[in-house]
Design a protein around this motif. Sequence first.
Motif, PDB file in Angstrom:
ATOM      1  N   VAL A 130       6.129  38.432  98.013  1.00 57.78           N
ATOM      2  CA  VAL A 130       5.208  38.843  99.076  1.00 57.78           C
ATOM      3  C   VAL A 130       3.829  39.063  98.466  1.00 57.78           C
ATOM      4  CG1 VAL A 130       4.670  40.586 100.806  1.00 57.78           C
ATOM      5  CG2 VAL A 130       7.043  39.921 100.410  1.00 57.78           C
ATOM      6  N   LEU A 131       2.813  38.520  99.120  1.00 55.25           N
ATOM      7  CA  LEU A 131       1.427  38.717  98.712  1.00 55.25           C
ATOM      8  C   LEU A 131       0.708  39.392  99.874  1.00 55.25           C
ATOM      9  CD1 LEU A 131      -0.530  38.001  96.320  1.00 55.25           C
ATOM     10  CD2 LEU A 131      -1.292  36.090  97.741  1.00 55.25           C
ATOM     11  N   SER A 156     -10.151  39.715  99.794  1.00 55.61           N
ATOM     12  CA  SER A 156      -9.182  39.805  98.692  1.00 55.61           C
ATOM     13  C   SER A 156      -9.505  38.869  97.536  1.00 55.61           C
ATOM     14  CB  SER A 156      -7.781  39.479  99.211  1.00 55.61           C
ATOM     15  OG  SER A 156      -7.700  38.106  99.609  1.00 55.61           O
ATOM     16  N   GLY A 157     -10.336  37.853  97.794  1.00 58.25           N
ATOM     17  CA  GLY A 157     -10.622  36.847  96.778  1.00 58.25           C
ATOM     18  C   GLY A 157      -9.775  35.599  96.905  1.00 58.25           C
ATOM     19  N   ALA A 183      -3.905  44.708  99.982  1.00 62.02           N
ATOM     20  CA  ALA A 183      -3.707  45.485  98.751  1.00 62.02           C
ATOM     21  C   ALA A 183      -4.464  44.903  97.564  1.00 62.02           C
ATOM     22  CB  ALA A 183      -2.211  45.546  98.421  1.00 62.02           C
ATOM     23  N   LEU A 184      -4.829  43.639  97.629  1.00 58.72           N
ATOM     24  CA  LEU A 184      -5.348  42.954  96.441  1.00 58.72           C
ATOM     25  C   LEU A 184      -6.659  43.519  95.897  1.00 58.72           C
ATOM     26  CD1 LEU A 184      -4.452  39.218  97.166  1.00 58.72           C
ATOM     27  CD2 LEU A 184      -3.105  41.014  96.042  1.00 58.72           C
ATOM     28  N   TRP A 201      -2.306  39.594  89.848  1.00 54.00           N
ATOM     29  CA  TRP A 201      -1.835  38.802  90.983  1.00 54.00           C
ATOM     30  C   TRP A 201      -2.302  37.356  90.982  1.00 54.00           C
ATOM     31  CZ3 TRP A 201      -5.160  36.573  94.533  1.00 54.00           C
ATOM     32  CH2 TRP A 201      -6.459  37.072  94.613  1.00 54.00           C
ATOM     33  N   VAL A 202      -3.452  37.055  90.388  1.00 46.90           N
ATOM     34  CA  VAL A 202      -3.939  35.675  90.389  1.00 46.90           C
ATOM     35  C   VAL A 202      -2.968  34.722  89.695  1.00 46.90           C
ATOM     36  CG1 VAL A 202      -5.740  34.133  89.533  1.00 46.90           C
ATOM     37  CG2 VAL A 202      -6.369  36.249  90.712  1.00 46.90           C
ATOM     38  N   PRO A 203      -2.424  35.062  88.507  1.00 46.09           N
ATOM     39  CA  PRO A 203      -1.469  34.133  87.883  1.00 46.09           C
ATOM     40  C   PRO A 203      -0.251  33.856  88.762  1.00 46.09           C
ATOM     41  CG  PRO A 203      -2.232  35.750  86.284  1.00 46.09           C
ATOM     42  CD  PRO A 203      -2.725  36.210  87.629  1.00 46.09           C
TER      43      PRO A 203
END
Length: 249
Positions: A71-72, A112-113, A76-77, A85-87
């Motif tokens: 789950v993403l 979030s990016g 929250a990011l 989280w990016v990897p």
Amino acid sequence: MKLLLTSSGISNTSIHDALVDLLGKPVTESSALFIPTAMYPFPRHAAMAWQAFCGKAKTPLCELGWKSLGVLELTALPSIDKNDWVPMVEETDALLVWGGDPLYLSQWMRQSGLTDLLPLLRRESVYVGVSAGSMAVSTTFGEAYSNPPSGSRNVLTSENIVFATPKGGMSRILATAQGAGMVDFALIPHLDHEDHPDASLANAEQWAAKIPVPVYAIDDQTAIKVIDGNIEVVSEGHWRLFTSHCTRT
């Protein structure tokens, strides 16, 4: 990055086959991250996110037999180190982006990016959108609201529009907004669905006339497959492309 933009998930064999083709391997050998963010602005819809996690939603997506499923949560990011989280996003085979409010989703994709990261992902990665998740990747998209959400920074225009219903007219605020810019067309999901009277064919044509890009209106048995800018409609239902009112720059 490849895209599979659906109205209601992996709802038939043709769309499932398109997903496997984009992945380049069976779903059972593929990893996925599920993004439920778009659902949260609606009252009590966090319960529907739980149903999707558990494979109990009407929209077939999480329960397809993925090798791994995470789950993403976009909200929250910003509070998490990008190295955490990016990897995970870079390594996954598929991003499963669920439906809900496309304005809210596109805002959090940027905040979030994720919007900046998407064009940098490997070509083999697949973005699978459902309803709002499909709408939000457009350069410009439109959505009809009885009460548009306040505070959305990406709204370009808004105006009152009257949609036809079996019981008469239905007044809505049609907001056009800036999306992630992954495709140069917009999408209207749930074409002619009884639970979405604003998306009847006649209303979709009126809606599309307010959006300055080509617009695909698709039903729940249809998806748009995009590879390197090449568009293919995958359908066991019906769909319509509106182009007469669009302008290009």
